[in-house]
Scaffold this active site. Structure first.
Site, mmCIF file in Angstrom:
data_model
loop_
_atom_site.group_PDB
_atom_site.id
_atom_site.type_symbol
_atom_site.label_atom_id
_atom_site.label_comp_id
_atom_site.label_asym_id
_atom_site.label_seq_id
_atom_site.Cartn_x
_atom_site.Cartn_y
_atom_site.Cartn_z
ATOM 1 N N ARG A 115 45.476 43.669 37.017
ATOM 2 C CA ARG A 115 46.859 44.071 36.735
ATOM 3 C C ARG A 115 47.283 43.777 35.300
ATOM 4 O O ARG A 115 47.968 44.578 34.669
ATOM 5 C CB ARG A 115 47.818 43.397 37.721
ATOM 6 C CG ARG A 115 47.845 44.073 39.062
ATOM 7 C CD ARG A 115 48.459 43.201 40.122
ATOM 8 N NE ARG A 115 47.576 42.106 40.519
ATOM 9 C CZ ARG A 115 47.878 41.202 41.455
ATOM 10 N NH1 ARG A 115 49.045 41.254 42.067
ATOM 11 N NH2 ARG A 115 47.021 40.262 41.789
ATOM 12 N N SER A 131 44.369 37.628 36.996
ATOM 13 C CA SER A 131 45.752 37.519 36.514
ATOM 14 C C SER A 131 46.734 37.257 37.649
ATOM 15 O O SER A 131 47.796 36.658 37.411
ATOM 16 C CB SER A 131 46.159 38.742 35.690
ATOM 17 O OG SER A 131 46.011 39.941 36.401
ATOM 18 N N GLY A 132 46.453 37.720 38.851
ATOM 19 C CA GLY A 132 47.174 37.281 40.042
ATOM 20 C C GLY A 132 48.617 37.746 40.186
ATOM 21 O O GLY A 132 49.325 37.232 41.043
ATOM 22 N N GLY A 133 49.068 38.649 39.310
ATOM 23 C CA GLY A 133 50.460 39.093 39.405
ATOM 24 C C GLY A 133 51.329 38.572 38.269
ATOM 25 O O GLY A 133 52.526 38.847 38.225
ATOM 26 N N LYS A 188 35.611 32.965 38.856
ATOM 27 C CA LYS A 188 36.844 33.721 38.575
ATOM 28 C C LYS A 188 38.003 33.066 39.329
ATOM 29 O O LYS A 188 38.306 33.443 40.472
ATOM 30 C CB LYS A 188 36.645 35.184 38.995
ATOM 31 C CG LYS A 188 37.881 36.043 38.789
ATOM 32 C CD LYS A 188 37.561 37.519 38.821
ATOM 33 C CE LYS A 188 38.834 38.347 38.810
ATOM 34 N NZ LYS A 188 38.618 39.753 38.516
ATOM 35 N N GLU A 193 35.006 34.434 43.159
ATOM 36 C CA GLU A 193 36.463 34.488 42.963
ATOM 37 C C GLU A 193 37.240 33.843 44.110
ATOM 38 O O GLU A 193 37.624 34.516 45.071
ATOM 39 C CB GLU A 193 36.919 35.951 42.791
ATOM 40 C CG GLU A 193 38.410 36.072 42.522
ATOM 41 C CD GLU A 193 38.900 37.511 42.350
ATOM 42 O OE1 GLU A 193 38.140 38.450 42.637
ATOM 43 O OE2 GLU A 193 40.043 37.678 41.925
ATOM 44 N N ARG A 248 49.259 51.148 43.924
ATOM 45 C CA ARG A 248 49.654 51.064 42.501
ATOM 46 C C ARG A 248 50.053 52.447 41.984
ATOM 47 O O ARG A 248 50.997 52.571 41.202
ATOM 48 C CB ARG A 248 48.510 50.488 41.672
ATOM 49 C CG ARG A 248 48.012 49.156 42.212
ATOM 50 C CD ARG A 248 48.081 47.996 41.238
ATOM 51 N NE ARG A 248 47.958 46.746 41.979
ATOM 52 C CZ ARG A 248 46.884 45.957 41.971
ATOM 53 N NH1 ARG A 248 45.848 46.266 41.215
ATOM 54 N NH2 ARG A 248 46.856 44.849 42.679
HETATM 55 P P1 13P Z 1 44.338 40.633 39.111
HETATM 56 O O1 13P Z 1 43.968 40.326 37.703
HETATM 57 O O2 13P Z 1 45.303 41.766 39.226
HETATM 58 O O3 13P Z 1 44.764 39.414 39.877
HETATM 59 O O4 13P Z 1 43.047 41.163 39.839
HETATM 60 C C1 13P Z 1 41.876 40.433 39.780
HETATM 61 C C2 13P Z 1 40.844 41.062 40.593
HETATM 62 O O5 13P Z 1 39.828 40.495 40.818
HETATM 63 C C3 13P Z 1 41.046 42.423 41.084
HETATM 64 O O6 13P Z 1 39.951 42.809 41.779
#
Ligand code: 13P
Length: 340
Positions: free
Chosen positions: A294, A261-263, A219, A177, A33
């Site tokens: 993110r 958020s996943g991108g 999550k 998660e 990043r």
């Molecule tokens: P994102 O929200 O970027 O998908 O990341 C979630 C996460 O668990 C990062 O460790």
């Protein structure tokens, strides 16, 4: 295991319309990043960046907890205060990522199983001694016509449940998660089917490992079409598919659901969380919030770019995103909440 303490911590993590700041990127991911913005990829800059995040004035108005990475939990702010002490003093509950990545799953080309169970009891005890009060483990699921496989779902669900039980034994709330990845050209309906299958398997394993559901946070991913899909979907369709999938699979006893958020872009993640509250707030059995990395940090990195002079503006950007997601939790987010 002190069940009431776990229940109290889980409740505190989702109270007051707050969400979590995921800042637990592994060193390679954090460096990746940084590279996008030409930020030097070394420990000094990672430490300075994490200090910037956690010392954002007013952050605890919108953020209940922060998920740290092993490197960060052992670091200090510039004035010598440990990151954990700084967070706690700011009114933010410190947590820690405890899976050690996701190597290839033998016999399952293209799939991974998250690692880190060996020695986890001892690592959790160390983290608890340092002051961490919750622990996160991520399992990821690739979507293709024939994936995820039954073997991958079963292996990851089992590992998630074993970690969750060990976390609770150590007095730490597990942030469970299971992430169905956005990569690919799959449809919204396919993501929903996979998400339901994965959640179903995860909760079967949590039950089998005697995990206290009132003392966990789930999550999950939002239900979305793949990033290469041509399907056009509305925000309401995403909200309906996501809440529909979760209502079918996540027991009401679970303390909270906090999306990754996943991108997604920061704004889209916020708009979609908001829509879920606007349409379904009255029928949700669990608190529904965010645990973004993110979608909270992207604007921060864009502004900071490694320069101390940009730190205050970068902190304001973090606070703004946190505020927007806090509003989304109440279903009161409007795009004018955004900076111009
Ligand atoms: P994102 O929200 O970027 O998908 O990341 C979630 C996460 O668990 C990062 O460790």
């Amino acid at each position: 295991m002190n069940s009431q303490a776990l229940i109290d911590t889980a409740a505190a993590l989702v109270a007051d319309d707050k969400g979590l700041l995921a800042m637990d990127e592994s060193t390679p991911t954090c460096n990746k990043r940084f590279a996008v913005y030409g930020i030097p990829q070394n420990e000094d800059y990672r430490r300075a960046y994490r200090e910037l995040l956690i010392t954002t004035p007013g952050l605890s108005t919108y953020i209940s907890g922060a998920i740290l990475y092993d490197e960060t939990i052992l670091q200090n702010t510039q004035d010598g205060t440990s990151m954990i002490t700084a967070l706690t003093a700011a009114g933010i509950i410190p947590g820690i990522k405890v899976d050690t990545g996701a190597p290839a799953l033998a016999g399952h080309p293209g799939e991974q199983v998250s690692a880190g169970l060996d020695g986890l009891r001892e690592r959790l005890a160390d983290y608890a001694r340092l002051g961490a009060r919750f622990a996160k483990w991520r399992a990821k699921f690739v979507v293709k016509a024939d994936l995820p496989s039954h073997g991958c779902i079963e292996a990851n669900a089992h590992a998630l449940a074993r970690y969750a039980a060990l976390s609770q034994e150590a007095g730490m709330v597990p942030i469970v998660e299971p992430e169905v990845l956005m990569d690919g050209d799959h449809s919204l309906a396919r993501c929903r089917t996979v998400t339901e299958t994965v959640q179903h398997a995860v909760f079967a394993q949590l039950r089998s490992q005697r995990v206290l559901l009132e003392g966990i946070i789930l999550k999950p991913n939002m239900v979305l079409p793949g990033t290469d899909s041509a399907e056009s979907v509305t925000t309401d369709m995403i909200a309906e598919a996501t809440i529909g999938a979760l209502l079918r699979t996540v027991p009401a006893a679970v303390a909270g659901v906090a999306f990754l958020s996943g991108g997604q872009t920061p704004e889209r993640a916020t708009v979609r969380l908001n829509a879920m509250h606007v349409r379904y707030a009255a029928c949700l059995p669990w608190a529904l919030t965010f645990s973004f990395s993110r979608a909270l940090q992207q604007p921060v990195l864009e502004i900071w770019r490694g320069a101390a002079d940009n730190a205050q503006a970068a902190q304001r950007a973090l606070l703004q995103r946190a505020l927007c997601n806090h509003a989304a939790r109440r279903g009161t987010y409007v795009s004018t909440t955004e900076p111009s």
